[in-house]
Design a protein around this motif. Structure first.
Motif, PDB file in Angstrom:
ATOM      1  N   VAL A  36     -12.369  41.007  42.149  1.00  0.00           N
ATOM      2  CA  VAL A  36     -12.278  39.750  41.401  1.00  0.00           C
ATOM      3  C   VAL A  36     -11.520  38.683  42.188  1.00  0.00           C
ATOM      4  O   VAL A  36     -10.421  38.920  42.689  1.00  0.00           O
ATOM      5  N   SER A  37     -12.133  37.499  42.275  1.00  0.00           N
ATOM      6  CA  SER A  37     -11.411  36.330  42.786  1.00  0.00           C
ATOM      7  C   SER A  37     -10.592  35.764  41.634  1.00  0.00           C
ATOM      8  O   SER A  37     -11.158  35.313  40.630  1.00  0.00           O
ATOM      9  N   ILE A  62     -12.227  34.931  38.047  1.00  0.00           N
ATOM     10  CA  ILE A  62     -11.486  34.628  36.820  1.00  0.00           C
ATOM     11  C   ILE A  62     -10.578  33.454  37.161  1.00  0.00           C
ATOM     12  O   ILE A  62      -9.776  33.532  38.095  1.00  0.00           O
ATOM     13  N   ILE A  63     -10.719  32.365  36.407  1.00  0.00           N
ATOM     14  CA  ILE A  63     -10.111  31.098  36.809  1.00  0.00           C
ATOM     15  C   ILE A  63      -9.202  30.537  35.723  1.00  0.00           C
ATOM     16  O   ILE A  63      -9.648  30.272  34.597  1.00  0.00           O
ATOM     17  N   PHE A  64      -7.947  30.363  36.052  1.00  0.00           N
ATOM     18  CA  PHE A  64      -6.981  29.716  35.172  1.00  0.00           C
ATOM     19  C   PHE A  64      -6.279  28.615  35.968  1.00  0.00           C
ATOM     20  O   PHE A  64      -5.157  28.800  36.441  1.00  0.00           O
ATOM     21  N   VAL A  65      -6.976  27.504  36.148  1.00  0.00           N
ATOM     22  CA  VAL A  65      -6.391  26.360  36.843  1.00  0.00           C
ATOM     23  C   VAL A  65      -6.212  25.231  35.841  1.00  0.00           C
ATOM     24  O   VAL A  65      -6.909  25.166  34.827  1.00  0.00           O
ATOM     25  N   PRO A  66      -5.269  24.305  36.093  1.00  0.00           N
ATOM     26  CA  PRO A  66      -5.098  23.162  35.186  1.00  0.00           C
ATOM     27  C   PRO A  66      -6.332  22.266  35.192  1.00  0.00           C
ATOM     28  O   PRO A  66      -7.120  22.282  36.144  1.00  0.00           O
ATOM     29  N   LEU A 104      -2.572  42.806  36.366  1.00  0.00           N
ATOM     30  CA  LEU A 104      -3.354  43.842  35.685  1.00  0.00           C
ATOM     31  C   LEU A 104      -4.457  44.397  36.586  1.00  0.00           C
ATOM     32  O   LEU A 104      -4.772  45.587  36.533  1.00  0.00           O
ATOM     33  N   LEU A 105      -5.040  43.545  37.415  1.00  0.00           N
ATOM     34  CA  LEU A 105      -6.132  43.984  38.288  1.00  0.00           C
ATOM     35  C   LEU A 105      -5.636  44.746  39.515  1.00  0.00           C
ATOM     36  O   LEU A 105      -6.357  45.575  40.073  1.00  0.00           O
ATOM     37  N   GLY A 106      -4.411  44.451  39.935  1.00  0.00           N
ATOM     38  CA  GLY A 106      -3.867  45.139  41.107  1.00  0.00           C
ATOM     39  C   GLY A 106      -4.697  44.911  42.357  1.00  0.00           C
ATOM     40  O   GLY A 106      -5.010  43.781  42.718  1.00  0.00           O
ATOM     41  N   LYS A 107      -5.125  45.995  42.996  1.00  0.00           N
ATOM     42  CA  LYS A 107      -5.865  45.901  44.258  1.00  0.00           C
ATOM     43  C   LYS A 107      -7.270  45.335  44.081  1.00  0.00           C
ATOM     44  O   LYS A 107      -7.924  44.999  45.083  1.00  0.00           O
ATOM     45  N   GLN A 108      -7.720  45.219  42.853  1.00  0.00           N
ATOM     46  CA  GLN A 108      -9.047  44.642  42.609  1.00  0.00           C
ATOM     47  C   GLN A 108      -9.037  43.113  42.738  1.00  0.00           C
ATOM     48  O   GLN A 108     -10.095  42.493  42.798  1.00  0.00           O
ATOM     49  N   ALA A 109      -7.852  42.520  42.767  1.00  0.00           N
ATOM     50  CA  ALA A 109      -7.725  41.058  42.763  1.00  0.00           C
ATOM     51  C   ALA A 109      -7.605  40.486  44.169  1.00  0.00           C
ATOM     52  O   ALA A 109      -6.890  41.014  45.023  1.00  0.00           O
ATOM     53  N   VAL A 110      -8.326  39.388  44.391  1.00  0.00           N
ATOM     54  CA  VAL A 110      -8.157  38.561  45.586  1.00  0.00           C
ATOM     55  C   VAL A 110      -7.696  37.204  45.071  1.00  0.00           C
ATOM     56  O   VAL A 110      -8.452  36.498  44.399  1.00  0.00           O
ATOM     57  N   CYS A 111      -6.457  36.840  45.347  1.00  0.00           N
ATOM     58  CA  CYS A 111      -5.847  35.679  44.699  1.00  0.00           C
ATOM     59  C   CYS A 111      -5.950  34.400  45.529  1.00  0.00           C
ATOM     60  O   CYS A 111      -5.805  34.417  46.749  1.00  0.00           O
TER      61      CYS A 111
END
Length: 223
Positions: free
Chosen positions: A3-4, A44-48, A18-25
């Motif tokens: 997941v990005s 998964i996007i949480f930007v202003p 929560l995603l741990g190693k599955q996440a690319v931030c």
């Protein structure tokens, strides 16, 4: 699932944890490109709100599915057509609490049930942390929409409150109260991750833009 995670603020950081190693931030200092996003299965996007336009261009170019938790932004009317042209599937939600969608069903009932009451008045009050920029919250506006009734809305900003929403339905002779309180931002992160998993597991969902509520209803109908 890889997941990005775009936006590592209060909720985005919970998603990443929560995603741990599955996440690319990716944060505000990152150089987000379509090629980098294509290396993952979904975003998964949480930007202003002020960052949504630029980020959405890159996500569209990548063509990967996306779950958007951005509020305080008016999405362009052409967005659904753009997402379809990109052969992508986007889910947009003001609040990714699964419990909030049970509240939505209760609000539908209270709105329709007002026909049985004499001169009912509806008031929605929401409280969030002092750093939240939009008021009333996107969720409070959704409550009014789900209610299907004329309702006044008030807002308050206090400390680090995760989110409290109240409905007061009042007549001359009785009051009905409905309340939802978020104890941790993890519930929004959990809901966003659930949505991402659901999108990937249900590849038959056609390209386009979907509100979180419609995805929830689709899953709920299978129970």
């Amino acid at each position: 699932m890889k997941v990005s995670v775009i936006g590592t603020g209060k909720t985005g950081s919970e998603v990443a944890e929560l995603l741990g190693k599955q996440a690319v931030c990716f944060d505000s200092k990152s150089n987000i490109t379509a090629d980098k996003l294509k290396e993952t299965d979904i975003a998964i996007i949480f930007v202003p709100g002020e960052a949504a336009e630029e980020v959405s261009k890159v996500v569209l170019e990548s063509g990967i599915p996306a779950v958007w938790g951005t509020t305080g932004y008016s999405w362009p009317e052409k967005l659904p057509d753009q997402v379809k042209e990109a052969n992508a599937r986007w889910v947009i939600g003001a609040n990714f609490s699964l419990g909030m969608n049970l509240i939505r069903k209760a609000l539908n009932i209270l709105g329709k049930g007002g026909e049985f009451l004499k001169d009912p008045e509806y008031h929605i009050h929401e409280v969030h942390h002092v750093h939240k920029k939009d008021a009333p919250s996107g969720t409070a506006l959704s409550w009014k929409k789900w209610l299907g009734r004329n309702a006044s809305i008030s807002s308050d900003r206090q400390g680090d409150v995760k989110g409290v929403h109240n409905l007061h339905l009042q007549t001359d002779n009785e009051s009905i109260y409905l309340k939802h309180e978020a104890h941790s931002r993890k519930l929004f992160a959990e809901g966003a991750i659930w949505t991402a998993e659901y999108l990937l597991e249900n590849s038959q969902i056609e390209p386009g833009v979907y509100p979180f509520s419609s995805i929830f209803d689709q899953a709920f109908s299978k129970l």
